[in-house]
Scaffold this motif. Sequence first.
Motif, PDB file in Angstrom:
ATOM      1  N   SER A   1       0.804  -1.222   0.000  1.00 45.16           N
ATOM      2  CA  SER A   1       0.000   0.000   0.000  1.00 45.16           C
ATOM      3  C   SER A   1       0.840   1.278   0.000  1.00 45.16           C
ATOM      4  CB  SER A   1      -0.993  -0.002   1.170  1.00 45.16           C
ATOM      5  OG  SER A   1      -0.336  -0.172   2.402  1.00 45.16           O
ATOM      6  N   PRO A   2       1.987   1.359   0.731  1.00 45.72           N
ATOM      7  CA  PRO A   2       2.793   2.586   0.600  1.00 45.72           C
ATOM      8  C   PRO A   2       3.309   2.809  -0.817  1.00 45.72           C
ATOM      9  CG  PRO A   2       3.407   1.367   2.571  1.00 45.72           C
ATOM     10  CD  PRO A   2       2.526   0.461   1.775  1.00 45.72           C
TER      11      PRO A   2
ATOM     12  N   VAL B   1       0.657   4.276  -2.894  1.00 43.58           N
ATOM     13  CA  VAL B   1       0.570   5.716  -2.650  1.00 43.58           C
ATOM     14  C   VAL B   1       1.449   6.464  -3.645  1.00 43.58           C
ATOM     15  CG1 VAL B   1       1.165   7.551  -1.019  1.00 43.58           C
ATOM     16  CG2 VAL B   1      -0.018   5.507  -0.210  1.00 43.58           C
TER      17      VAL B   1
ATOM     18  N   GLU C   1       0.035   9.108  -6.494  1.00 39.22           N
ATOM     19  CA  GLU C   1       0.481  10.500  -6.552  1.00 39.22           C
ATOM     20  C   GLU C   1       1.101  10.822  -7.905  1.00 39.22           C
ATOM     21  OE1 GLU C   1       2.993  11.026  -3.091  1.00 39.22           O
ATOM     22  OE2 GLU C   1       1.320  12.016  -2.077  1.00 39.22           O
TER      23      GLU C   1
ATOM     24  N   ALA D   1      -4.308   3.022   0.552  1.00 39.99           N
ATOM     25  CA  ALA D   1      -3.438   3.933  -0.196  1.00 39.99           C
ATOM     26  C   ALA D   1      -4.156   5.252  -0.475  1.00 39.99           C
ATOM     27  CB  ALA D   1      -2.988   3.271  -1.502  1.00 39.99           C
TER      28      ALA D   1
ATOM     29  N   THR E   1      -4.327   7.236   2.680  1.00 37.53           N
ATOM     30  CA  THR E   1      -3.057   7.870   3.006  1.00 37.53           C
ATOM     31  C   THR E   1      -2.820   9.113   2.149  1.00 37.53           C
ATOM     32  OG1 THR E   1      -2.139   5.713   3.611  1.00 37.53           O
ATOM     33  CG2 THR E   1      -0.568   7.478   3.184  1.00 37.53           C
ATOM     34  N   VAL E   2      -3.101   8.998   0.858  1.00 39.01           N
ATOM     35  CA  VAL E   2      -2.882  10.136  -0.041  1.00 39.01           C
ATOM     36  C   VAL E   2      -3.801  11.297   0.336  1.00 39.01           C
ATOM     37  CG1 VAL E   2      -3.121  10.937  -2.419  1.00 39.01           C
ATOM     38  CG2 VAL E   2      -2.044   8.727  -1.954  1.00 39.01           C
TER      39      VAL E   2
END
Length: 297
Positions: free
Chosen positions: A97-98, A101, A105, A160, A163-164
């Motif tokens: 998931s990171p 991200v 982006e 994700a 988080t964004v």
Amino acid sequence: MLFSAPALFASNMVAARWAHDANLPPVFLAFGRWLIALLILLPFALPALRTHRRALWRGLPALLPLAVLGMGVAVAPQYIGAQTTSATNIALIFSCSPLLVTLLEAVIWRKPLYAPRAAGLALALGGVLVVLTRGDANVLARLAFGQGDLWVLLAATGWAFYTVLQKRLTLPAVPDSARLATMMLGGALALAPFAGIEAAAGMAPAWTDPRLAAVLLFLAVVPSLGAYYVYGRLISVAGPATAGLSMFLVPVYAALLAWPLLGEAPQLFHAYGFAMILLGVKLAASRLRPAAAAAAA
């Protein structure tokens, strides 16, 4: 905190698999988890909720999408996927998931994607594919991923986006307890109708089963309140970059917990996938820039 936060998150994956073995409904577990966590947090958050109620009300357009994504999409599909895939697979897939991200982006918000980060992203996603296909290239050729793995991938994608958007949306300047309580309430409300549909479809909770109360209390205290608190403290002490990278330890803990508790012995493809993910993270976290690369050349 660097080592305990991912352990607390990993316990969620193992508990999800155990809940399936106990025939507990997955969406109800997601709903009940946040409802009980909210009830536990409420006495401590109530003063801040009262003081900052106007700021929270104005911040609902930002907080509600985060609640739906972080407490709903990132959790319920994870529990549904746990019915047909292992706790180790859940942790390995979720660990991408990171990197999702970074991809979001770059694609949606046009954030520059430098060569080392792109290479790391490709390598780590390759590791995820190794896990999804269980190391069998023929599975990839047939596009026959396990249904449970795809549910977990949906949950990782939800996390994700969560988080964004946390970085892109303007959140109300209120204490963490008030913000978390508000999002817990939003998540529980978003999950409630789906838990009702699940019950109407014949997967009603077994109210007399003591395992139901035990797993709900565990999920509310350990991976919800406990993990969020420790992870928040880690961010404040070590910074978000270090805290984020600690999440790639989750698969290690999940595999170690699942082996004795669920009898899920790690397989060779897990090791290959995890090694690729770790190498990809190392590359993706590189601060090398084109200008620095040219100077080095």
